[in-house]
Design a protein around this motif. Structure first.
Motif, PDB file in Angstrom:
ATOM      1  N   GLU A 223      16.356  -8.740  48.819  1.00 14.14           N
ATOM      2  CA  GLU A 223      15.485  -7.743  48.189  1.00 14.14           C
ATOM      3  C   GLU A 223      14.305  -7.404  49.088  1.00 14.14           C
ATOM      4  OE1 GLU A 223      16.159  -5.947  45.556  1.00 14.14           O
ATOM      5  OE2 GLU A 223      18.086  -7.029  45.511  1.00 14.14           O
ATOM      6  N   LYS A 224      13.755  -8.411  49.768  1.00 14.90           N
ATOM      7  CA  LYS A 224      12.652  -8.164  50.702  1.00 14.90           C
ATOM      8  C   LYS A 224      13.109  -7.252  51.832  1.00 14.90           C
ATOM      9  CE  LYS A 224       8.666  -8.801  52.810  1.00 14.90           C
ATOM     10  NZ  LYS A 224       7.423  -8.157  52.327  1.00 14.90           N
ATOM     11  N   PHE A 225      14.314  -7.508  52.355  1.00 18.75           N
ATOM     12  CA  PHE A 225      14.857  -6.674  53.434  1.00 18.75           C
ATOM     13  C   PHE A 225      14.995  -5.225  52.958  1.00 18.75           C
ATOM     14  CE2 PHE A 225      18.038  -4.651  55.997  1.00 18.75           C
ATOM     15  CZ  PHE A 225      17.856  -5.167  57.271  1.00 18.75           C
ATOM     16  N   LYS A 226      15.538  -5.012  51.746  1.00 21.22           N
ATOM     17  CA  LYS A 226      15.730  -3.663  51.216  1.00 21.22           C
ATOM     18  C   LYS A 226      14.396  -2.935  51.079  1.00 21.22           C
ATOM     19  CE  LYS A 226      19.841  -4.882  48.507  1.00 21.22           C
ATOM     20  NZ  LYS A 226      20.406  -4.995  47.133  1.00 21.22           N
ATOM     21  N   SER A 227      13.386  -3.649  50.586  1.00 22.39           N
ATOM     22  CA  SER A 227      12.066  -3.047  50.402  1.00 22.39           C
ATOM     23  C   SER A 227      11.463  -2.598  51.728  1.00 22.39           C
ATOM     24  CB  SER A 227      11.139  -4.051  49.704  1.00 22.39           C
ATOM     25  OG  SER A 227       9.837  -3.533  49.589  1.00 22.39           O
ATOM     26  N   MET A 228      11.559  -3.459  52.731  1.00 25.28           N
ATOM     27  CA  MET A 228      11.003  -3.114  54.046  1.00 25.28           C
ATOM     28  C   MET A 228      11.790  -1.977  54.692  1.00 25.28           C
ATOM     29  SD  MET A 228       8.283  -4.747  54.724  1.00 25.28           S
ATOM     30  CE  MET A 228       8.196  -4.366  56.493  1.00 25.28           C
ATOM     31  N   ALA A 229      13.111  -1.971  54.482  1.00 23.06           N
ATOM     32  CA  ALA A 229      13.932  -0.893  55.034  1.00 23.06           C
ATOM     33  C   ALA A 229      13.511   0.451  54.445  1.00 23.06           C
ATOM     34  CB  ALA A 229      15.409  -1.160  54.752  1.00 23.06           C
ATOM     35  N   ARG A 230      13.262   0.488  53.123  1.00 23.72           N
ATOM     36  CA  ARG A 230      12.817   1.726  52.478  1.00 23.72           C
ATOM     37  C   ARG A 230      11.496   2.201  53.058  1.00 23.72           C
ATOM     38  NH1 ARG A 230      15.071  -0.648  47.768  1.00 23.72           N
ATOM     39  NH2 ARG A 230      13.051  -1.550  47.193  1.00 23.72           N
ATOM     40  N   GLU A 231      10.572   1.247  53.301  1.00 25.75           N
ATOM     41  CA  GLU A 231       9.279   1.618  53.878  1.00 25.75           C
ATOM     42  C   GLU A 231       9.444   2.250  55.260  1.00 25.75           C
ATOM     43  OE1 GLU A 231       6.380  -1.437  53.975  1.00 25.75           O
ATOM     44  OE2 GLU A 231       6.591  -1.971  51.845  1.00 25.75           O
ATOM     45  N   LYS A 232      10.466   1.806  55.982  1.00 24.54           N
ATOM     46  CA  LYS A 232      10.733   2.343  57.318  1.00 24.54           C
ATOM     47  C   LYS A 232      11.624   3.596  57.268  1.00 24.54           C
ATOM     48  CE  LYS A 232       8.694  -0.971  59.739  1.00 24.54           C
ATOM     49  NZ  LYS A 232       7.600  -0.693  60.698  1.00 24.54           N
ATOM     50  N   ARG A 233      11.925   4.037  56.036  1.00 24.73           N
ATOM     51  CA  ARG A 233      12.766   5.225  55.813  1.00 24.73           C
ATOM     52  C   ARG A 233      14.216   5.004  56.266  1.00 24.73           C
ATOM     53  NH1 ARG A 233       9.626   9.260  54.050  1.00 24.73           N
ATOM     54  NH2 ARG A 233       7.395   9.220  54.561  1.00 24.73           N
ATOM     55  N   PHE A 234      14.686   3.777  56.079  1.00 25.54           N
ATOM     56  CA  PHE A 234      16.091   3.467  56.263  1.00 25.54           C
ATOM     57  C   PHE A 234      16.677   3.209  54.871  1.00 25.54           C
ATOM     58  CE2 PHE A 234      14.301   1.344  60.251  1.00 25.54           C
ATOM     59  CZ  PHE A 234      14.441   2.509  61.018  1.00 25.54           C
ATOM     60  N   MET A 235      17.891   3.703  54.622  1.00 26.92           N
ATOM     61  CA  MET A 235      18.488   3.527  53.297  1.00 26.92           C
ATOM     62  C   MET A 235      19.514   2.401  53.310  1.00 26.92           C
ATOM     63  SD  MET A 235      20.810   6.080  50.935  1.00 26.92           S
ATOM     64  CE  MET A 235      19.431   6.982  50.214  1.00 26.92           C
ATOM     65  N   VAL A 236      19.365   1.460  52.382  1.00 32.01           N
ATOM     66  CA  VAL A 236      20.359   0.411  52.200  1.00 32.01           C
ATOM     67  C   VAL A 236      21.318   0.872  51.097  1.00 32.01           C
ATOM     68  CG1 VAL A 236      20.781  -1.985  51.582  1.00 32.01           C
ATOM     69  CG2 VAL A 236      18.739  -1.383  52.901  1.00 32.01           C
ATOM     70  N   ARG A 237      22.588   1.066  51.456  1.00 30.97           N
ATOM     71  CA  ARG A 237      23.601   1.525  50.494  1.00 30.97           C
ATOM     72  C   ARG A 237      24.133   0.356  49.674  1.00 30.97           C
ATOM     73  NH1 ARG A 237      26.543   6.169  51.455  1.00 30.97           N
ATOM     74  NH2 ARG A 237      27.364   5.630  49.389  1.00 30.97           N
ATOM     75  N   GLU A 238      24.188   0.536  48.370  1.00 33.44           N
ATOM     76  CA  GLU A 238      24.763  -0.488  47.496  1.00 33.44           C
ATOM     77  C   GLU A 238      26.292  -0.378  47.575  1.00 33.44           C
ATOM     78  OE1 GLU A 238      23.120  -2.805  46.059  1.00 33.44           O
ATOM     79  OE2 GLU A 238      21.119  -2.028  46.529  1.00 33.44           O
ATOM     80  N   HIS A 239      26.931  -1.420  48.010  1.00 35.21           N
ATOM     81  CA  HIS A 239      28.382  -1.378  48.160  1.00 35.21           C
ATOM     82  C   HIS A 239      28.948  -2.786  48.021  1.00 35.21           C
ATOM     83  CE1 HIS A 239      32.330  -0.195  49.630  1.00 35.21           C
ATOM     84  NE2 HIS A 239      32.295  -1.225  50.471  1.00 35.21           N
ATOM     85  N   VAL A 240      29.985  -2.889  47.175  1.00 32.00           N
ATOM     86  CA  VAL A 240      30.665  -4.165  47.005  1.00 32.00           C
ATOM     87  C   VAL A 240      32.095  -4.006  47.504  1.00 32.00           C
ATOM     88  CG1 VAL A 240      31.450  -5.917  45.372  1.00 32.00           C
ATOM     89  CG2 VAL A 240      29.246  -4.758  45.016  1.00 32.00           C
ATOM     90  N   PHE A 241      32.428  -4.762  48.525  1.00 34.49           N
ATOM     91  CA  PHE A 241      33.782  -4.667  49.075  1.00 34.49           C
ATOM     92  C   PHE A 241      34.774  -5.359  48.146  1.00 34.49           C
ATOM     93  CE2 PHE A 241      37.316  -6.392  51.501  1.00 34.49           C
ATOM     94  CZ  PHE A 241      37.786  -5.250  52.133  1.00 34.49           C
ATOM     95  N   GLU A 242      35.863  -4.644  47.815  1.00 32.06           N
ATOM     96  CA  GLU A 242      36.925  -5.216  46.992  1.00 32.06           C
ATOM     97  C   GLU A 242      38.238  -5.047  47.730  1.00 32.06           C
ATOM     98  OE1 GLU A 242      37.054  -3.855  42.969  1.00 32.06           O
ATOM     99  OE2 GLU A 242      34.863  -3.623  42.869  1.00 32.06           O
ATOM    100  N   ASP A 243      38.882  -6.152  47.995  1.00 28.42           N
ATOM    101  CA  ASP A 243      40.143  -6.106  48.719  1.00 28.42           C
ATOM    102  C   ASP A 243      41.188  -5.334  47.899  1.00 28.42           C
ATOM    103  OD1 ASP A 243      41.952  -6.633  50.733  1.00 28.42           O
ATOM    104  OD2 ASP A 243      42.615  -8.532  49.864  1.00 28.42           O
TER     105      ASP A 243
END
Length: 396
Positions: free
Chosen positions: A246-266
């Motif tokens: 969550e900390k990584f996602k927050s900092m990424a947003r501040e830097k204007r990078f988007m973290v995509r929510e994705h769950v890999f399913e075989d």
């Protein structure tokens, strides 16, 4: 003019209007005078082959009551026939035909089909009372409208599903589906670690790669990997400890990078592709069935529409001109009916020609520039019975 000429009508090689005039006048009026007067404004002139001596007249009260309802039945029938054609036209254009569907009934242009139309006694018994006959036709047309609605809803629902599949594959990396882009090799999941997917503008690659390990306390060093890129963005995977995600996602947003929510399913990608293929095949099957249905039932609906037009002409003419005594003392309707197709843009000229021929001096209808007064069931009144027949299903 020989009988065969009258049966087929006098057709002229010129452009035609999109509305044919079905008109009826008193039996005493001259057919030759009508044809001569309207020759300049008409592309075709034909006898309207009504079974005048076979339709049941009934009482004047029954005619008046039916006359009030026939306009509504006519409107419904035309609307339904043209809805079917518009659906057919849309399907043809979707299949890559830029001209859409041919405006025809069984390969015959509507103008020719109407000019040569005859009552279909096998479907509509002439001995049936007029109201029962008209209501039977109207009910059959209503059934076609409901069937079209059901089939269209089914096809459009499937089309929306397929469009949803396409939308997932469209757009840039900020919005498009990641199912076909992220593989099992790109995804590390364990009890303590997880993989995050970050969308980075191409001009910010250097900035991201220099700083992503500082976004949180527990980022696995040197795990940033470029998975794919488009014209604007790149998709990177980064492995972090779950407690720092969550900390990584927050900092990424501040830097204007988007973290995509994705769950890999075989197997999810394969299942999605299989579903899409099945839906595509089903859509093609249903579209083919609906195309055939529309081709068959436009002809059916337009034919029933003409039967209602014929009943309208018959009812309004009987009310207007009454009955006359025929051979053997029998009483028969006192009118004759014609089909007049104006040359393109000559509809008003034809209207004036008819007014000159039939408006009586001193009446409300003797002025060629003011030929319409309230009075008929349609809200229009002319010195002859008039019912329009539209030849352009895409008009309006």
């Amino acid at each position: 003019v020989c009988c065969q000429d009258l049966r087929r009508g006098r057709h002229r090689a010129c452009k035609m209007d999109s509305t044919m005039f079905a008109v009826a006048v008193s039996s005493k009026e001259s057919q030759d005078a009508l044809y001569k007067t309207t020759a300049g404004s008409c592309a075709t002139q034909d006898i309207f082959s009504l079974p005048i001596d076979k339709l049941r007249v009934g009482t004047m009260d029954s005619l008046m009551s039916l006359g009030d309802d026939l306009h509504k039945m006519d409107t419904l029938a035309e609307s339904t026939a043209f809805k079917i054609f518009k659906q057919l036209d849309e399907l043809k254009r979707e299949d890559g035909n830029p001209n859409g569907a041919q405006v025809a009934v069984n390969g015959i242009s509507l103008a020719t089909y109407v000019s040569h139309w005859e009552w279909d006694e096998a479907k509509f018994q002439l001995k049936t009372p007029l109201r029962e006959l008209a209501e039977s036709i109207s009910q059959r047309i209503s059934g076609l409208e409901e069937e079209l609605k059901t089939k269209s809803v089914e096809l459009n629902s499937l089309k929306s599903t397929l469009q949803g599949f396409e939308r997932k594959m469209q757009g840039n990396l900020l919005v498009r589906s990641l199912e076909e882009l992220v593989t099992e090799d790109d995804n590390l999941e364990s009890e303590y670690m997880t993989t995050l997917l970050v969308v980075v503008p191409k001009h910010s690659y250097k900035d991201f790669l220099s700083n992503y390990m500082k976004f949180a306390d527990h980022v696995v060093p040197l795990t940033a990997k470029l998975i794919t890129e488009d014209a604007e963005f790149g998709l990177f995977s980064v492995i972090v400890f779950k407690k720092s995600a969550e900390k990584f996602k927050s900092m990424a947003r501040e830097k204007r990078f988007m973290v995509r929510e994705h769950v890999f399913e075989d197997g999810k990608l394969e299942a999605g592709e299989k579903e899409k293929a099945e839906k595509t095949e089903e859509y093609g099957r249903l579209k083919g069935l609906l195309t055939t249905w529309c081709q068959i039932n436009f002809a059916e609906a337009y034919g029933m529409l003409l039967h209602l037009k014929a009943i309208r002409i018959f009812v309004e003419s009987c009310m207007r001109y009454g009955l006359t005594t025929g051979a053997g003392g029998t009483r028969r309707p006192n009118f004759k009916a014609f089909l007049l197709l104006p040359k393109r843009g000559k509809g008003e000229f034809l209207r004036k020609d008819l007014a000159k021929l039939y408006a009586k001096p001193g009446s409300l209808l003797d002025d060629a520039d003011d030929m319409m007064v309230p009075g008929a069931t349609t809200g229009e009144f002319y010195p002859y019975v008039y019912v329009p027949i539209c030849l352009d299903p895409l008009s309006g």
